[in-house]
Design a protein around this motif. Sequence first.
Motif, PDB file in Angstrom:
ATOM      1  N   THR A  70       0.829  -1.202   0.000  1.00 12.43           N
ATOM      2  CA  THR A  70       0.000   0.000   0.000  1.00 12.43           C
ATOM      3  C   THR A  70       0.865   1.256   0.000  1.00 12.43           C
ATOM      4  O   THR A  70       0.577   2.234  -0.716  1.00 12.43           O
ATOM      5  N   LYS A  71       1.930   1.223   0.777  1.00 19.57           N
ATOM      6  CA  LYS A  71       2.839   2.376   0.831  1.00 19.57           C
ATOM      7  C   LYS A  71       3.498   2.620  -0.527  1.00 19.57           C
ATOM      8  O   LYS A  71       3.659   3.772  -0.948  1.00 19.57           O
ATOM      9  N   ILE A  72       3.878   1.546  -1.209  1.00 17.93           N
ATOM     10  CA  ILE A  72       4.540   1.697  -2.519  1.00 17.93           C
ATOM     11  C   ILE A  72       3.639   2.424  -3.511  1.00 17.93           C
ATOM     12  O   ILE A  72       4.102   3.250  -4.305  1.00 17.93           O
ATOM     13  N   PHE A  73       2.320   2.151  -3.442  1.00 16.89           N
ATOM     14  CA  PHE A  73       1.402   2.715  -4.439  1.00 16.89           C
ATOM     15  C   PHE A  73       0.631   3.950  -3.941  1.00 16.89           C
ATOM     16  O   PHE A  73      -0.254   4.427  -4.652  1.00 16.89           O
ATOM     17  N   THR A  74       0.939   4.433  -2.733  1.00 16.88           N
ATOM     18  CA  THR A  74       0.260   5.634  -2.230  1.00 16.88           C
ATOM     19  C   THR A  74       1.220   6.715  -1.744  1.00 16.88           C
ATOM     20  O   THR A  74       0.895   7.896  -1.817  1.00 16.88           O
ATOM     21  N   ASP A  75       2.379   6.326  -1.214  1.00 19.34           N
ATOM     22  CA  ASP A  75       3.335   7.307  -0.699  1.00 19.34           C
ATOM     23  C   ASP A  75       3.894   8.171  -1.836  1.00 19.34           C
ATOM     24  O   ASP A  75       4.205   7.664  -2.928  1.00 19.34           O
ATOM     25  N   ALA A  76       4.028   9.484  -1.588  1.00 19.54           N
ATOM     26  CA  ALA A  76       4.447  10.410  -2.647  1.00 19.54           C
ATOM     27  C   ALA A  76       5.839  10.072  -3.189  1.00 19.54           C
ATOM     28  O   ALA A  76       6.059  10.082  -4.411  1.00 19.54           O
ATOM     29  N   GLU A  77       6.769   9.765  -2.301  1.00 18.58           N
ATOM     30  CA  GLU A  77       8.130   9.439  -2.755  1.00 18.58           C
ATOM     31  C   GLU A  77       8.159   8.137  -3.547  1.00 18.58           C
ATOM     32  O   GLU A  77       8.876   8.024  -4.554  1.00 18.58           O
ATOM     33  N   GLN A  78       7.383   7.166  -3.104  1.00 20.34           N
ATOM     34  CA  GLN A  78       7.343   5.889  -3.816  1.00 20.34           C
ATOM     35  C   GLN A  78       6.673   6.030  -5.190  1.00 20.34           C
ATOM     36  O   GLN A  78       7.043   5.347  -6.146  1.00 20.34           O
TER      37      GLN A  78
ATOM     38  N   GLY B 137      11.240  -5.054   5.369  1.00 19.77           N
ATOM     39  CA  GLY B 137       9.915  -5.367   4.846  1.00 19.77           C
ATOM     40  C   GLY B 137       9.604  -4.604   3.580  1.00 19.77           C
ATOM     41  O   GLY B 137       9.207  -5.187   2.559  1.00 19.77           O
ATOM     42  N   LEU B 138       9.809  -3.278   3.604  1.00 19.76           N
ATOM     43  CA  LEU B 138       9.540  -2.475   2.412  1.00 19.76           C
ATOM     44  C   LEU B 138      10.509  -2.823   1.283  1.00 19.76           C
ATOM     45  O   LEU B 138      10.122  -2.878   0.116  1.00 19.76           O
ATOM     46  N   GLY B 139      11.769  -3.080   1.638  1.00 19.98           N
ATOM     47  CA  GLY B 139      12.738  -3.483   0.622  1.00 19.98           C
ATOM     48  C   GLY B 139      12.324  -4.777  -0.063  1.00 19.98           C
ATOM     49  O   GLY B 139      12.426  -4.907  -1.291  1.00 19.98           O
TER      50      GLY B 139
END
Length: 311
Positions: free
Chosen positions: A73-81, A282-284
Amino acid sequence: MFAAILLFTAVVGLVLFAASRVSGKRDRAVAALYLLPTVLMLGVGLLYPGVRTIYQSFFDASLSNFIGLDNYTKIFTDAEQLIVLRNTAFWVLVTPFAATGIGLLYAILVDKARMESFAKALIFLPMSISFVAASVIWKFMYEYRPDQRNVQQIGLINQVIVWLGGEPVQLLIESPLNTFLLIVVMIWIQAGFAMTVLSAAIKAIPDDIIEAARLDGVGPWGMFRFVTLPAIRPAVVVVLTTIAIGTLKVFDIVQTMTGGRFDTNVIANEFYSQSFRSNDKGLGSALAVVLFILVIPIVVYNIRQLRRSEA
């Protein structure tokens, strides 16, 4: 390391010894024994790390708490990602087509020309150096010096801008221009690969087909559109997909030239940053899984095209 080599040698020797003891009509058993070391290596070196990476992608930074799909979810919503995904899309959409187009045009222009080998060597030379070395070369090309008296530009691009009456620009911090300037480095390297493969495909076109087309009055453009391009289509597909896969994994160029700063980051570099700098395993892992998923359709398409061309 030495112990691992000894263990591998012992396993292979044991398998070969067992295979030599199987005689008669047990061909399948012999084939299975010869394949066993390969299967073991693939399982240990590819399958296990892949499954473990997918498993870790559902955990937090310390890999101690299960968080479900939060990393994705962070990958597809966070601005930097999202900037990382955008830049990766730029790389994949621009690099394969530009490198293949330049390589194809160059292959056609130098085909059967004088000093053909020398002309091909010139564009193939960048393939012989590493991505890091190529990045250092192009970083000097983009180098910036303040526009002051007695300050000489050492970057070719900025020197040309000054000669034309403009002011030097910090090219590698101007987003999204800097992403395309990094893409130029990849195109510079891959154009030689595309030219080599496509030139071989062009030379493999039967002379009688080319002669028949000329007798029918086909012009240069018609020859390219109706004869050359259809004949080399499988090679074009292979070049496009191969460069696309290499582009998705690009890391060295971004890391050497900008370190992923100034909105130039891509998935492979972000995976490295999260895993080894931010220590967010985890994110990596989730980024590695996304990269793997993006590569799969290209590989499947490449295999289907190869099978279709061989049928």
